[in-house]
Enzyme design. Structure first.
Site, mmCIF file in Angstrom:
data_model
loop_
_atom_site.group_PDB
_atom_site.id
_atom_site.type_symbol
_atom_site.label_atom_id
_atom_site.label_comp_id
_atom_site.label_asym_id
_atom_site.label_seq_id
_atom_site.Cartn_x
_atom_site.Cartn_y
_atom_site.Cartn_z
ATOM 1 N N ASP A 106 0.813 -1.220 0.000
ATOM 2 C CA ASP A 106 0.000 0.000 0.000
ATOM 3 C C ASP A 106 0.842 1.263 0.000
ATOM 4 O O ASP A 106 0.391 2.321 0.418
ATOM 5 C CB ASP A 106 -0.957 0.004 1.201
ATOM 6 C CG ASP A 106 -0.215 -0.039 2.525
ATOM 7 O OD1 ASP A 106 1.020 -0.192 2.526
ATOM 8 O OD2 ASP A 106 -0.879 0.091 3.571
ATOM 9 N N LYS A 157 5.033 1.489 15.600
ATOM 10 C CA LYS A 157 4.033 2.360 16.241
ATOM 11 C C LYS A 157 4.549 2.876 17.583
ATOM 12 O O LYS A 157 4.024 2.556 18.666
ATOM 13 C CB LYS A 157 2.706 1.597 16.445
ATOM 14 C CG LYS A 157 2.162 0.879 15.202
ATOM 15 C CD LYS A 157 1.659 1.807 14.107
ATOM 16 C CE LYS A 157 0.978 1.088 12.963
ATOM 17 N NZ LYS A 157 1.823 0.343 12.037
#
Ligand code: GDD
Ligand code: MG
Length: 352
Positions: A106, A157
Site C-alpha cells: 500500500d 508504532k
C-alpha cells in the site's frame, strides 16, 4: 532477484471502499493500485513478483493474472488465515531465490530501486530497510540509524516518548533470503515487531538509506485522496491512460460535452460522460463509466466505476465506491460511500 508484495491486509481503514474491492486492486486514478508497484519493480529489472494475498485473493488474481500484461511474471502465495507481515514473506520463501525485494502493498515511492540494491550488495548487508522522513512517526515503524546509515533500532508504532528521530520504515526491504531462517514456518509473525528486532539483536548488518523523494502510504481515506491530488499535480509522475487536455486528462473513450467546465487538474476515465454545464475539478477523478449530469459540480473527489451524479449535485472531498448514485441537488461533502450507495434527490451528507 524476485519480489514479494505484501497485499494481504483487509484495508480496514479504507472501509467501506475495501469491503468489495481489496486495497491492491483499488483504482488509483487510471489503474489498480498494485500496477504502480509492478511498474516500479519491472523498471528495476525484477522479472518475477510473488503477490502475498489473504483477503479476497480471487479478486486480486482476476485483475493481475499471470502478470504478462504487466511486464512481469506473477505468482500468488495465498494464506488461509493472515500470517502477518513476516509470516507472509516466510510463507512465500519456497518461491524465492537468494535475494528478495519486499514491498508493503500500500505504498508508493519514486525510488531508484536499482541504486538501493547496488548499495545493499556493495556493503554486504543482510537486510536493507528503506526509510522516509515524516513529521509524525507514531503511525509507522520508527527506525534509527547511526551516522553511516546502519540501522540501530526499529520500533513499530512508537509511543511519544520513544520518538527520537523522524525517519520511518517506508515498507520497502531488500533481504538476503537466508535471513528468513529467523522466522518460524507456518506461524503468525510480524516483520516489524519481531523479525527486524531479532535480526538487529543478532548483530546482522542492516542498512537504512533514506529516500528523500515522493513517498505515501495510501491506507487511509485522507492519504488515498492525497495520492490522487499528487498524481494529478505531477508530484508523483505517472503517464496516465488518457490524453492531456487543459491541465488535466481525458480518456479518448470519454465524452465531455463542449459546454462542460473542466478546472485543472482532473481525470476523466474511459466510458465516462460529462454533460454541458457540469463543472469538474480541481482534483476530480472519474475512474471509469461515470456519468455527470448538467449543473453538477465535483471537486477534490474520486468516483469509482459506474457512478452517476444527478443534475446540480455537488460533491467535494469525498470518495465514492463503485455504482453509487447521487441524486439531483444532493450535497456530498467529506463522505466515504460504499458500493451501490443511493442518495436520493436533495440528500445531504453535511450540515444543511
Ligand atoms: N499477506 C499478508 N498477510 N499481508 C499482510 C498481512 C498479512 O497477514 N498483514 C498486513 N499485510 C500487508 C498489508 O496489506 C499492507 O500492504 C502491508 O502488509 C502493511 O500493513 P499495514 O496494515 O498497511 O501496516 P501499517 O501501514 O500500519 O504499517 C506498516 O507500513 C508502514 C509504512 O506505510 C509497517 O510496515 C510500518 O513499519 C511502516 O512504517
Ligand atoms: Mg499501510
Amino acid at each position: 532477484m524476485k519480489a514479494v508484495i505484501l497485499a494481504g491486509g483487509e484495508g480496514t481503514r479504507l472501509r467501506p471502499l475495501t469491503l468489495s474491492t481489496p486495497k491492491p486492486v483499488a483504482p488509483v486514478v487510471d489503474r489498480p493500485f498494485l500496477r504502480h508497484q509492478l511498474d516500479l519493480l519491472a523498471g528495476a529489472g525484477v522479472a518475477e513478483v510473488i503477490i502475498s494475498v489473504a483477503y479476497h485473493p480471487e479478486r486480486v488474481e482476476a485483475v493481475f493474472g499471470d502478470g504478462r500484461a504487466f511486464g512481469v511474471r506473477i505468482r500468488y502465495a495465498v494464506e488461509e488465515t493472515p500470517l502477518g507481515t513476516g509470516g507472509a514473506v516466510k510463507n512465500a520463501s519456497a518461491l524465492l531465490d537468494e535475494r528478495t525485494i519486499v514491498l508493503n502493498g500500500d505504498i508508493l515511492a519514486d525510488l531508484d530501486l536499482r541504486a538501493v540494491v547496488a548499495r545493499h550488495e556493495a556493503q554486504g548487508a543482510a537486510a536493507t530497510i528503506v526509510l522516509t522522513p515524516v513529521s509524525n512517526p507514531s503511525a509507522y515503524g520508527l527506525v534509527e540509524t547511526d551516522l553511516e546509515g546502519r540501522v540501530l533500532r526499529f520500533v513499530e508504532k512508537p509511543r511519544p516518548e520513544q520518538i527520537r528521530s523522524n525517519t520511518i520504515n517506508a515498507g520497502i526491504y531488500i533481504l538476503e533470503t537466508r535471513v528468513l531462517e529467523l522466522m518460524p514456518p507456518g506461524e503468525k509473525h510480524s516483520i516489524e515487531r519481531q523479525f527486524f528486532p531479532a535480526l538487529l539483536a543478532r548483530g546482522d548488518r542492516v542498512l537504512g538509506p533514506t529516500h528523500e523523494g515522493y513517498w505515501i502510504d495510501i491506507g487511509t481515506p485522507q492519504k488515498y485522496l492525497q495520492v490522487h491530488r499528487d498524481i494529478l499535480a505531477g508530484r508523483f509522475a505517472v503517464t496516465l491512460d488518457g490524453a492531456p487536455r487543459g491541465g488535466g486528462w481525458v480518456h479518448p473513450e470519454a465524452r465531455v460535452a463542449p459546454g462542460a467546465v473542466l478546472e485543472a487538474p482532473f481525470y476523466v476515465g474511459p466510458g465516462s460522460e460529462v454533460e454541458a454545464g457540469a463543472h469538474l475539478g480541481p482534483d476530480a477523478v472519474l475512474v471509469a463509466d461515470v456519468r455527470v449530469a448538467a449543473g453538477a459540480r465535483i471537486r477534490d473527489s474520486v468516483l469509482w466505476r459506474g457512478d452517476t451524479v444527478g443534475p446540480e449535485a455537488e460533491i467535494g472531498g469525498s470518495l465514492l465506491g463503485p455504482d453509487v448514485r447521487v441524486g439531483r441537488k444532493a450535497r456530498v461533502e467529506g463522505a466515504l460511500l460504499g458500493e451501490g450507495t443511493v442518495l436520493s434527490d436533495f440528500s445531504r451528507t453535511c450540515r444543511p
